[in-house]
Design an enzyme around this catalytic site. Sequence first.
Site, mmCIF file in Angstrom:
data_model
loop_
_atom_site.group_PDB
_atom_site.id
_atom_site.type_symbol
_atom_site.label_atom_id
_atom_site.label_comp_id
_atom_site.label_asym_id
_atom_site.label_seq_id
_atom_site.Cartn_x
_atom_site.Cartn_y
_atom_site.Cartn_z
ATOM 1 N N SER A 181 0.791 -1.227 0.000
ATOM 2 C CA SER A 181 0.000 0.000 0.000
ATOM 3 C C SER A 181 0.824 1.279 0.000
ATOM 4 C CB SER A 181 -0.941 -0.004 1.198
ATOM 5 O OG SER A 181 -0.201 -0.121 2.390
ATOM 6 N N HIS A 209 -5.492 -4.402 -1.417
ATOM 7 C CA HIS A 209 -5.382 -3.334 -2.420
ATOM 8 C C HIS A 209 -5.441 -3.869 -3.844
ATOM 9 C CE1 HIS A 209 -4.728 0.321 -0.037
ATOM 10 N NE2 HIS A 209 -4.164 -0.483 0.853
ATOM 11 N N LYS A 240 -12.162 -1.331 1.040
ATOM 12 C CA LYS A 240 -11.418 -0.477 0.097
ATOM 13 C C LYS A 240 -12.231 -0.325 -1.194
ATOM 14 C CE LYS A 240 -7.170 -0.743 2.548
ATOM 15 N NZ LYS A 240 -6.681 -1.854 3.362
#
Length: 392
Positions: A181, A209, A240
Amino acid sequence: MGKMDWINDELKLLKESGRYVPIRVLESSQGAWVKIDGKKMLNLCSNNYLGLANHPEVKKAMADAIQYYGVGAGAVRSIAGTMDIHIKLEEKIAEFKHMENSLVYQGGLLANLGTIPALVNKDDVIFSEELNHASIIDGVRLSSAKRVVFSHLSAEDLEKQLKQERKSGKKALIVTDGVFSMDGDIAPLPEISELGEKYDSMVYVDDAHGEGVLGDHGRGIVDHFNLVNKVDIEMGTFSKAIGVMGGFVAGSNELIDYLKQKARPFLFSSALNPGEVAAILKSIEIMERDDSLLKKLWNNADRLKTGLKNLGFNTGHSKTPITPVIIGEERNAVEFSKTLYDEGIFASPIVYPTVAKGTARIRLMPSAVHSEGDIKFAIDKFESIGKKMKLI
Ligand SMILES: *Cc1c(COP(=O)(O)O)cnc(C)c1O
């Protein structure tokens, strides 16, 4: 001296060393622009990659589910907290990920804390990537397994460690972030999965991610590398790109069956609420239906990276929309971020110890809901501030 006075000392220390993080308060929904201190700010901080956190269909799905199921699941999953909608979500994730089955947790952090200690214990060994997320590190600690750290993105070092240390555990687990990240770089998962085969070690990837960002329709890193059936455990988050809250683990039927008997966040913490579950289902349905948001995300990311690179900024070696702008000195990064803030851009500085000393950066998170104009606005501000600070 009161017995709680040490807290003030700790806080003072954090502030003196510049490691105290003030927390901004949003007065609006997530989106390309947010309101902070009454002011409209371009938001380049959130992980809401596809804009699903405030998508009308997702909001409606949550509202409808609340009308039908209410707001709480009522108990832990194993006692009375499993609703049909939880099962529907687990089937949907398995299908989306091309895995046999999945288990939903209340968060990505809890998925790691719950799953890793269920897989390995003090007789076993874990090979953990140097830059793994804090929730993996804590899951590893909770497991009491022997921990061996391998170098960032290095399959070569992993093999070296496996050769030396594999025998020190009965079972072995290799665990890595898929996308890192802070830099946006990607784990060499094909090589890692081969090493898992070769050295009889389970392979576990955290795709927090990668979901909604990599692979066909955002199916994630395993799809991106065509590794279906070659990765044993795929963990992910719904907080996310998927825009809601919660986490999951996907794998074989046996793995999921076993985790339902062993994973402590599943057994000892109440289930994700039905509104969240319905919203997640809708987000995945939108991702499956159409990949225009995914394309828009990547277009915006390419435009942002190219613009900043052309100005002479160091944007590292990201392979994903995560765009680090490496400033170097911690002080400069903090000042840069503060000036951006004054000019209407919300973009946080990331400094030691989150990243190595001397690589302080502004991390930019473009999304599908930014317009071309928004990206240009950001590039123009980086240009004027960068020149003023003599960084470009
Ligand atoms: C954000 C993140 C998590 C935690 O996910 P939550 O659902 O927010 O708890 C876990 N692992 C990685 C790599 C992450 O980036």
